[in-house]
Design a protein around this motif. Structure first.
Motif, PDB file in Angstrom:
ATOM      1  N   ASN A 157     -26.107   0.799  13.530  1.00 49.30           N
ATOM      2  CA  ASN A 157     -25.301  -0.420  13.447  1.00 49.30           C
ATOM      3  C   ASN A 157     -25.015  -0.895  14.865  1.00 49.30           C
ATOM      4  OD1 ASN A 157     -24.931  -0.825  10.685  1.00 49.30           O
ATOM      5  ND2 ASN A 157     -23.238   0.624  10.591  1.00 49.30           N
ATOM      6  N   PHE A 158     -25.507  -2.058  15.196  1.00 46.80           N
ATOM      7  CA  PHE A 158     -25.225  -2.674  16.490  1.00 46.80           C
ATOM      8  C   PHE A 158     -25.391  -4.165  16.205  1.00 46.80           C
ATOM      9  CE2 PHE A 158     -26.024  -1.825  21.341  1.00 46.80           C
ATOM     10  CZ  PHE A 158     -25.069  -2.767  21.662  1.00 46.80           C
TER      11      PHE A 158
ATOM     12  N   GLY B 215     -28.909  -5.705  10.019  1.00 44.85           N
ATOM     13  CA  GLY B 215     -29.738  -4.707   9.334  1.00 44.85           C
ATOM     14  C   GLY B 215     -29.783  -3.416  10.136  1.00 44.85           C
ATOM     15  N   LYS B 216     -29.977  -2.289   9.442  1.00 45.96           N
ATOM     16  CA  LYS B 216     -29.981  -0.998  10.124  1.00 45.96           C
ATOM     17  C   LYS B 216     -31.149  -0.872  11.109  1.00 45.96           C
ATOM     18  CE  LYS B 216     -26.461   1.184   8.258  1.00 45.96           C
ATOM     19  NZ  LYS B 216     -25.806  -0.083   7.834  1.00 45.96           N
ATOM     20  N   SER B 217     -32.246  -1.570  10.858  1.00 48.22           N
ATOM     21  CA  SER B 217     -33.391  -1.444  11.755  1.00 48.22           C
ATOM     22  C   SER B 217     -33.418  -2.557  12.806  1.00 48.22           C
ATOM     23  CB  SER B 217     -34.693  -1.438  10.951  1.00 48.22           C
ATOM     24  OG  SER B 217     -34.726  -2.547  10.076  1.00 48.22           O
ATOM     25  N   ASP B 218     -32.508  -3.529  12.675  1.00 44.07           N
ATOM     26  CA  ASP B 218     -32.472  -4.634  13.648  1.00 44.07           C
ATOM     27  C   ASP B 218     -32.237  -4.160  15.079  1.00 44.07           C
ATOM     28  OD1 ASP B 218     -32.988  -6.515  11.729  1.00 44.07           O
ATOM     29  OD2 ASP B 218     -30.890  -7.059  11.407  1.00 44.07           O
TER      30      ASP B 218
ATOM     31  N   LEU C  52     -38.477   4.484   1.621  1.00 45.36           N
ATOM     32  CA  LEU C  52     -37.057   4.415   1.265  1.00 45.36           C
ATOM     33  C   LEU C  52     -36.151   4.486   2.486  1.00 45.36           C
ATOM     34  CD1 LEU C  52     -37.138   6.627  -1.951  1.00 45.36           C
ATOM     35  CD2 LEU C  52     -36.889   4.146  -1.843  1.00 45.36           C
ATOM     36  N   GLY C  53     -36.733   4.707   3.645  1.00 41.14           N
ATOM     37  CA  GLY C  53     -35.938   4.683   4.876  1.00 41.14           C
ATOM     38  C   GLY C  53     -35.126   5.946   5.073  1.00 41.14           C
ATOM     39  N   PHE C  54     -34.161   5.869   5.987  1.00 43.12           N
ATOM     40  CA  PHE C  54     -33.393   7.050   6.368  1.00 43.12           C
ATOM     41  C   PHE C  54     -32.236   7.312   5.413  1.00 43.12           C
ATOM     42  CE2 PHE C  54     -35.313   5.563  10.351  1.00 43.12           C
ATOM     43  CZ  PHE C  54     -36.073   6.691  10.620  1.00 43.12           C
TER      44      PHE C  54
END
Lengths: 324, 216
Positions: free
Chosen positions: A88-89, A95-98, B40-42
């Motif tokens: 999270n940033f 999004g978590k991968s952003d 499904l990711g982490f």
């Protein structure tokens, strides 16, 4: 004679990944090279990128940093891949991968931090003047996000108290506020006011001076990846993750309790203290349990994230349900 | 154009298209269980909860959109797809609940009860499913005959309430960034608005017939 007491919050040595394995993880990962090479062809996502990132990173910059054995959380550290790709940033997107996708554009060297307020030596400090190589140590901490997931991270950092002591807060200083970089040129998330930018966080001065509070500059023996809050971030492991502010550009010493971003956005959901507390539910996440990233079952969340022995005295006499 | 032609192709195609996300999710979980690479990711449970919930909402929206669509193109055939898309909405909602209750909570009923009591969005989600259940159970031709068309229609208007509850569920669970949930809320609101003025409009016409021409 040194008597090492096994306290509840301490990770047992036996639970931590054996050091030989941990130190040799790059070799191990290289050994998986064939599988990793095949993975991108099969389109299997994150797994395949590991070797590339391992190779690209300025590996080993903090490899020789001594571990502080007093602060070694139990359980195996979370996979490096997960810790640096599930973040999270919000400045880089919600999004978590952003963050992993966009944070590469942030320039972290040179970096300077403004020190302001009730302090004897205010001014603008270059990164190297604030954090000295000789200050650094490795600590393995549990990290508990308010969203009910958690990780175990081997941080490289300097005790926040060491830095604060050098800056010399005056008698008026009761609180410390931190501020994150807000540069629209490299942070696409700033274009939408999810929060009132720049992101700010704060601690009571005694919380900031607590030996657990860490200013981290690296993880897993390496320089902090940008998505993890490079080059300098706070780590307060007994509080929800959003307190551990990233990419710090300002430190202010204040007489009064400072504004903090999530508290300002939703005061009934996110308190100033934000201590990990399974007894205080949140309207969106049960705080009674958490998912450790990499594990299938949820585990019980511990008061103060398992650091109650150390930090509970900070809050003696306080109603922690009201001061959540 | 006959009413049959678009349905003959469109219905099986839509059936397949809407089955794909479910098949994908099951496939990913099987891969996960086998220790094989997966998407499904982490945080697989989070991905799975989110994915199944989004598809439940999309199917619900699609169901609500079929009447306006039919009116827009002036053909009745889209109406014949509503049973299928509605049942898909219910199936995805069930999948969503299974993902949360089964894979996420591992049937920890105590936690589930606390979630239901402490977290309003869980209540909205469960209420949505509770409303979709009677609609799914009365989706057969026999049920229409047994209930009578009028009562059956009245019952199936619950789908609008279900739509409102579903987007409320989404809006309440979003942290900070409400944009995605707001898009779905706007779509539901738009589809509801398409329905409401028409009914008022019809009433106006009926009123005008009774009272003679109004002031214009």
């Amino acid at each position: 004679m040194l008597i090492r007491r096994q306290e509840a919050w301490m990770e047992r040595e036996s639970d931590v990944t054996p050091e030989s394995l941990y130190r040799n993880r790059r070799e191990l990962i290289r050994g998986l090279g064939a599988a990793a090479l095949a993975a991108p062809l099969l389109g299997c996502g994150p797994g395949g990128e590991t070797t590339e990132k391992e190779a690209d990173a300025p590996a080993g910059r903090y490899a020789g940093v001594p571990a502080n054995s007093r602060y070694r959380a139990e359980d195996a550290p979370t996979d490096y891949e997960a810790a640096t790709a599930y973040n999270n940033f919000y400045e880089f997107g919600t999004g978590k991968s952003d963050p992993a996708r966009h944070a590469g554009a942030m320039v972290t060297d040179p970096w300077s931090v403004r020190v302001e307020g009730a302090v004897e030596r205010p001014g603008t400090y270059a990164f190297d003047d604030l954090v000295r190589r000789s200050d650094l140590e490795e600590r393995i901490y549990r990290h508990r996000c308010v969203e009910a997931w958690s990780m175990v991270i081997p941080w490289i950092g300097v005790p926040l108290a060491t830095v604060i002591a050098r800056l010399g807060p005056t008698a008026d200083a009761k609180f410390v506020q931190f501020e994150t970089l807000a540069d629209p040129a490299v942070m696409p998330g700033l274009s939408y006011p999810v929060l009132d930018w720049p992101y700010v966080e704060g601690l009571r001065l005694d919380e900031a001076m607590h030996p657990l509070s860490l200013l981290a500059v690296g993880l897993y023996g390496r320089v902090l990846p940008n998505q993890n809050g490079a080059p300098l971030r706070l780590v307060v492991p007994w509080k929800y993750g959003f307190k551990s502010i990233k990419s710090i550009v300002a430190i202010r010493f204040l007489e009064r309790q400072p504004a903090t971003s999530w508290n300002r956005a939703a005061p009934h959901e996110y308190g100033f203290y934000a201590n990990v507390n399974p007894e205080v539910p949140h309207p969106r996440w049960s705080q009674a349990s958490e998912r450790r990233i990499g594990e299938f079952r949820r585990r019980k969340t511990l008061p103060f994230n398992g650091y109650a022995d150390l930090v509970a005295p900070l809050y003696a006499g306080m109603d922690l349900r009201r001061n959540f | 154009m006959s009413n049959r032609a678009p349905l003959a192709i469109g219905k099986p195609l839509l059936f397949l298209a809407l089955a794909l996300p479910a098949l994908w999710l099951v496939w990913q979980w099987l891969a996960f269980a086998a220790g094989a690479p997966h998407h499904l990711g982490f945080n697989p449970q989070e991905t799975s909860n989110r994915f199944s919930g989004l598809w439940a909402l999309r199917c619900l929206l699609l169901t609500l959109a079929l009447r306006p669509f039919s009116q827009a193109i002036g053909r009745p055939w889209p109406l014949a797809l509503r049973r299928m898309t509605g049942l898909y909405a219910f199936a995805y909602a069930l999948m969503h609940l299974s993902s949360y209750l089964g894979l996420d909570l591992l049937f920890d009923w105590k936690t589930f009860t606390r979630d239901l009591l402490e977290r309003p969005y869980i209540g909205f989600g469960m209420a949505t499913l509770a409303l979709l259940l009677p609609l799914a159970l009365t989706s057969t031709r026999r049920a229409v005959r047994r209930l009578g068309a009028r009562r059956w229609l009245a019952l199936h208007r619950l789908v609008y309430i279900a739509g409102i509850l579903a987007v409320s569920h989404f809006l309440l669970l979003a942290k900070g960034d409400l944009r995605e949930a707001q898009i779905y809320a706007a779509l539901i609101a738009g589809l509801l608005l398409l329905r409401i003025p028409r009914r008022y409009f019809l009433r106006d016409i009926r009123g005008q017939r009774a009272q003679g021409p109004a002031n214009g």
